[in-house]
Scaffold this active site. Structure first.
Site, PDB file in Angstrom:
ATOM      1  N   ARG A 177     -21.074 -12.973 -26.281  1.00  0.00           N
ATOM      2  CA  ARG A 177     -20.749 -11.535 -26.220  1.00  0.00           C
ATOM      3  C   ARG A 177     -21.189 -10.774 -27.472  1.00  0.00           C
ATOM      4  O   ARG A 177     -20.541  -9.825 -27.908  1.00  0.00           O
ATOM      5  CB  ARG A 177     -19.243 -11.317 -26.034  1.00  0.00           C
ATOM      6  CG  ARG A 177     -18.651 -11.881 -24.778  1.00  0.00           C
ATOM      7  CD  ARG A 177     -19.220 -11.249 -23.525  1.00  0.00           C
ATOM      8  NE  ARG A 177     -18.418 -11.581 -22.376  1.00  0.00           N
ATOM      9  CZ  ARG A 177     -18.585 -12.665 -21.616  1.00  0.00           C
ATOM     10  NH1 ARG A 177     -19.560 -13.511 -21.875  1.00  0.00           N
ATOM     11  NH2 ARG A 177     -17.788 -12.878 -20.585  1.00  0.00           N
ATOM     12  N   CYS A 226     -12.581  -8.130 -19.050  1.00  0.00           N
ATOM     13  CA  CYS A 226     -11.725  -8.709 -20.085  1.00  0.00           C
ATOM     14  C   CYS A 226     -11.634  -7.773 -21.282  1.00  0.00           C
ATOM     15  O   CYS A 226     -12.639  -7.239 -21.738  1.00  0.00           O
ATOM     16  CB  CYS A 226     -12.272 -10.076 -20.518  1.00  0.00           C
ATOM     17  SG  CYS A 226     -11.950 -11.340 -19.278  1.00  0.00           S
ATOM     18  N   GLU A 296     -13.198  -7.061 -26.673  1.00  0.00           N
ATOM     19  CA  GLU A 296     -14.457  -7.197 -25.953  1.00  0.00           C
ATOM     20  C   GLU A 296     -14.846  -5.825 -25.436  1.00  0.00           C
ATOM     21  O   GLU A 296     -16.005  -5.443 -25.401  1.00  0.00           O
ATOM     22  CB  GLU A 296     -14.290  -8.186 -24.787  1.00  0.00           C
ATOM     23  CG  GLU A 296     -15.609  -8.820 -24.432  1.00  0.00           C
ATOM     24  CD  GLU A 296     -15.935  -8.824 -22.972  1.00  0.00           C
ATOM     25  OE1 GLU A 296     -16.005  -7.740 -22.362  1.00  0.00           O
ATOM     26  OE2 GLU A 296     -16.154  -9.915 -22.444  1.00  0.00           O
TER      27      GLU A 296
HETATM   28  N1  EPU Z   1      -5.757 -18.304 -17.495  1.00  0.00           N
HETATM   29  C1  EPU Z   1      -4.397 -18.271 -17.390  1.00  0.00           C
HETATM   30  N2  EPU Z   1      -3.814 -17.076 -17.075  1.00  0.00           N
HETATM   31  C2  EPU Z   1      -4.518 -15.943 -16.872  1.00  0.00           C
HETATM   32  C3  EPU Z   1      -5.925 -15.979 -16.980  1.00  0.00           C
HETATM   33  C4  EPU Z   1      -6.531 -17.190 -17.295  1.00  0.00           C
HETATM   34  O1  EPU Z   1      -3.724 -19.263 -17.592  1.00  0.00           O
HETATM   35  O2  EPU Z   1      -3.928 -14.904 -16.601  1.00  0.00           O
HETATM   36  C5  EPU Z   1      -6.394 -19.606 -17.784  1.00  0.00           C
HETATM   37  C6  EPU Z   1      -7.187 -20.107 -16.589  1.00  0.00           C
HETATM   38  O3  EPU Z   1      -6.388 -20.838 -15.724  1.00  0.00           O
HETATM   39  C7  EPU Z   1      -8.252 -20.949 -17.246  1.00  0.00           C
HETATM   40  C8  EPU Z   1      -8.488 -20.250 -18.599  1.00  0.00           C
HETATM   41  O4  EPU Z   1      -7.349 -19.431 -18.823  1.00  0.00           O
HETATM   42  O5  EPU Z   1      -7.788 -22.236 -17.498  1.00  0.00           O
HETATM   43  C9  EPU Z   1      -9.766 -19.395 -18.588  1.00  0.00           C
HETATM   44  O6  EPU Z   1      -9.674 -18.406 -17.585  1.00  0.00           O
HETATM   45  P1  EPU Z   1     -10.931 -17.927 -16.721  1.00  0.00           P
HETATM   46  O7  EPU Z   1     -11.624 -19.089 -16.103  1.00  0.00           O
HETATM   47  O8  EPU Z   1     -10.493 -16.808 -15.848  1.00  0.00           O
HETATM   48  O9  EPU Z   1     -11.969 -17.412 -17.782  1.00  0.00           O
HETATM   49  P2  EPU Z   1     -11.790 -16.445 -19.020  1.00  0.00           P
HETATM   50  O10 EPU Z   1     -12.150 -17.227 -20.228  1.00  0.00           O
HETATM   51  O11 EPU Z   1     -10.484 -15.747 -19.014  1.00  0.00           O
HETATM   52  C10 EPU Z   1     -14.275 -15.687 -19.032  1.00  0.00           C
HETATM   53  C11 EPU Z   1     -14.932 -14.378 -19.313  1.00  0.00           C
HETATM   54  C12 EPU Z   1     -15.003 -13.548 -18.058  1.00  0.00           C
HETATM   55  C13 EPU Z   1     -15.751 -14.307 -16.987  1.00  0.00           C
HETATM   56  C14 EPU Z   1     -15.016 -15.627 -16.730  1.00  0.00           C
HETATM   57  C15 EPU Z   1     -15.745 -16.518 -15.733  1.00  0.00           C
HETATM   58  C16 EPU Z   1     -14.433 -13.718 -21.605  1.00  0.00           C
HETATM   59  C17 EPU Z   1     -13.591 -12.875 -22.488  1.00  0.00           C
HETATM   60  N3  EPU Z   1     -14.159 -13.654 -20.309  1.00  0.00           N
HETATM   61  O12 EPU Z   1     -12.917 -15.377 -18.706  1.00  0.00           O
HETATM   62  O13 EPU Z   1     -15.752 -12.380 -18.381  1.00  0.00           O
HETATM   63  O14 EPU Z   1     -15.820 -13.555 -15.793  1.00  0.00           O
HETATM   64  O15 EPU Z   1     -14.923 -16.370 -17.969  1.00  0.00           O
HETATM   65  O16 EPU Z   1     -16.842 -17.127 -16.329  1.00  0.00           O
HETATM   66  O17 EPU Z   1     -15.342 -14.395 -22.081  1.00  0.00           O
HETATM   67  C18 EPU Z   1     -15.652 -10.122 -19.144  1.00  0.00           C
HETATM   68  O18 EPU Z   1     -16.494 -10.444 -19.972  1.00  0.00           O
HETATM   69  O19 EPU Z   1     -15.202  -8.956 -19.071  1.00  0.00           O
HETATM   70  C19 EPU Z   1     -15.154 -11.138 -18.233  1.00  0.00           C
HETATM   71  C20 EPU Z   1     -14.240 -10.872 -17.334  1.00  0.00           C
END
Ligand code: EPU
Length: 302
Positions: A177, A226, A296
């Site tokens: 990012r 996010c 972000e």
């Molecule tokens: N999780 C929770 N509770 C929540 C949300 C997530 O426990 O409310 C846990 C999930 O179960 C998982 C971990 O946190 O074990 C990661 O969650 P997720 O797979 O949803 O991915 P993320 O790291 O929260 C990132 C990107 C997203 C992208 C997804 C899918 C960032 C900040 N976010 O989210 O990008 O869509 O991976 O690859 O890097 C964005 O950039 O705006 C964005 C949404």
């Protein structure tokens, strides 16, 4: 801010810049928050240096708007004008494994167009809202794909040098990012090199990512995706969730019940509500985990 000076307006017309007065940023951003100002739309990239020189000469400050999908704008009469690229007729031109793409192109449409021409690799980006330029500037990524991996060339307006340059992919650093572009550089065009895949094969990947996204993110609601970057080795969403903050709100600015790193505008949230919610959640995460979450979302607050 409203440009009233007839000399500036005449020069804008001469540069074929389309000006819309009193545009609401709430209508141009996915969060649905933001005040009003003049919107200047650029039809020809070549007019950008002259446009910015004109604005500087008259001390008119400006911000560049991409697709408005990752942006939180303050309320009221904004102290800057907004500059945006007009959508071109031909957003994507394909030649072999290369796609030449206008920065104003919609990211999802670009991924689909390339897929139909048997060029894949970007399946993970399918549900990421916004323009190709916005995705490029911050190296958007999802499901293991980052747009930066495919970049071979970028045409960019370099604000510091005040000119348009074409950079090779290896002259740009793409990190999580983050890119080496200056904050006021303006993305104009990108050349991507994409792996050949059959359309059905790409479609399978796209459907899989869409399903995962639908299952974990609040897609129908007003949000900027996010709010925080993930800290090294951690997950902002998981930490906020563990603190029991899903549903926590300041006015209509609310931590999503579906994904805790998505903050939604559940009605008439103001920028102040959203900023207070962001500050409050950051503070709680800092206290509980000793981690300072970095935004972000891009914030235009001055
Ligand atoms: N999780 C929770 N509770 C929540 C949300 C997530 O426990 O409310 C846990 C999930 O179960 C998982 C971990 O946190 O074990 C990661 O969650 P997720 O797979 O949803 O991915 P993320 O790291 O929260 C990132 C990107 C997203 C992208 C997804 C899918 C960032 C900040 N976010 O989210 O990008 O869509 O991976 O690859 O890097 C964005 O950039 O705006 C964005 C949404």
């Amino acid at each position: 801010m409203r440009i009233e000076d007839p000399n500036i307006l005449a020069e804008l017309a001469g540069l074929q810049i389309e000006r819309q007065a009193d545009v609401s940023l709430a209508e141009l951003t996915y969060l649905g928050i933001g005040g009003t100002t003049d919107l200047l739309r650029i039809r020809k990239h070549e007019s950008i240096p002259a446009l910015l020189e004109l604005l500087d000469r008259h001390a008119v400050t400006h911000e560049f708007l991409g697709g408005g999908s990752n942006l939180l704008v303050i309320d009221g009469d904004l102290p800057f004008v907004v500059v945006q690229l007009a959508k071109p007729e031909n957003e994507v031109v394909i030649e072999g494994n290369f796609a030449q793409v206008d920065a104003a192109a919609d990211l999802g449409r670009m991924v689909t167009y390339c897929a139909k021409n048997n060029l894949g690799g970007m399946e993970g980006l399918i549900g990421v809202p916004g323009t190709v330029g916005g995705a490029l500037r911050m190296n958007a990524g999802a499901y293991g794909t980052q747009i930066g991996s495919y970049v071979r060339e970028v045409k960019v307006y370099r604000a510091k040098e005040r000119r348009i340059e074409t950079l090779r992919g290896d002259q740009i650093s793409f990190e999580y990012r983050h890119t080496s572009f200056a904050p006021d550089d303006m993305m104009l065009e990108v050349k991507l090199e994409l792996p050949s895949k059959t359309y059905p094969e790409i479609l399978k990947g796209i459907r899989l990512c869409n399903e995962k996204r639908r299952a974990s993110q609040p897609l129908g609601q007003k949000s900027a995706g996010c709010i925080f970057k993930n800290p090294p080795g951690g997950s902002a969403g998981r930490m906020i969730d563990e603190l029991g903050l899903k549903g926590f709100h300041v006015g209509d600015a609310r931590v999503s019940d579906r994904h805790a790193n998505f903050f939604v505008n559940a009605g008439q949230a103001s920028a102040a509500d959203m900023l207070a919610l962001i500050g409050n959640v950051r503070e709680r995460v800092q206290q509980a985990y000793g981690v300072n979450l970095e935004n972000e979302v891009v914030v235009w607050n001055a």
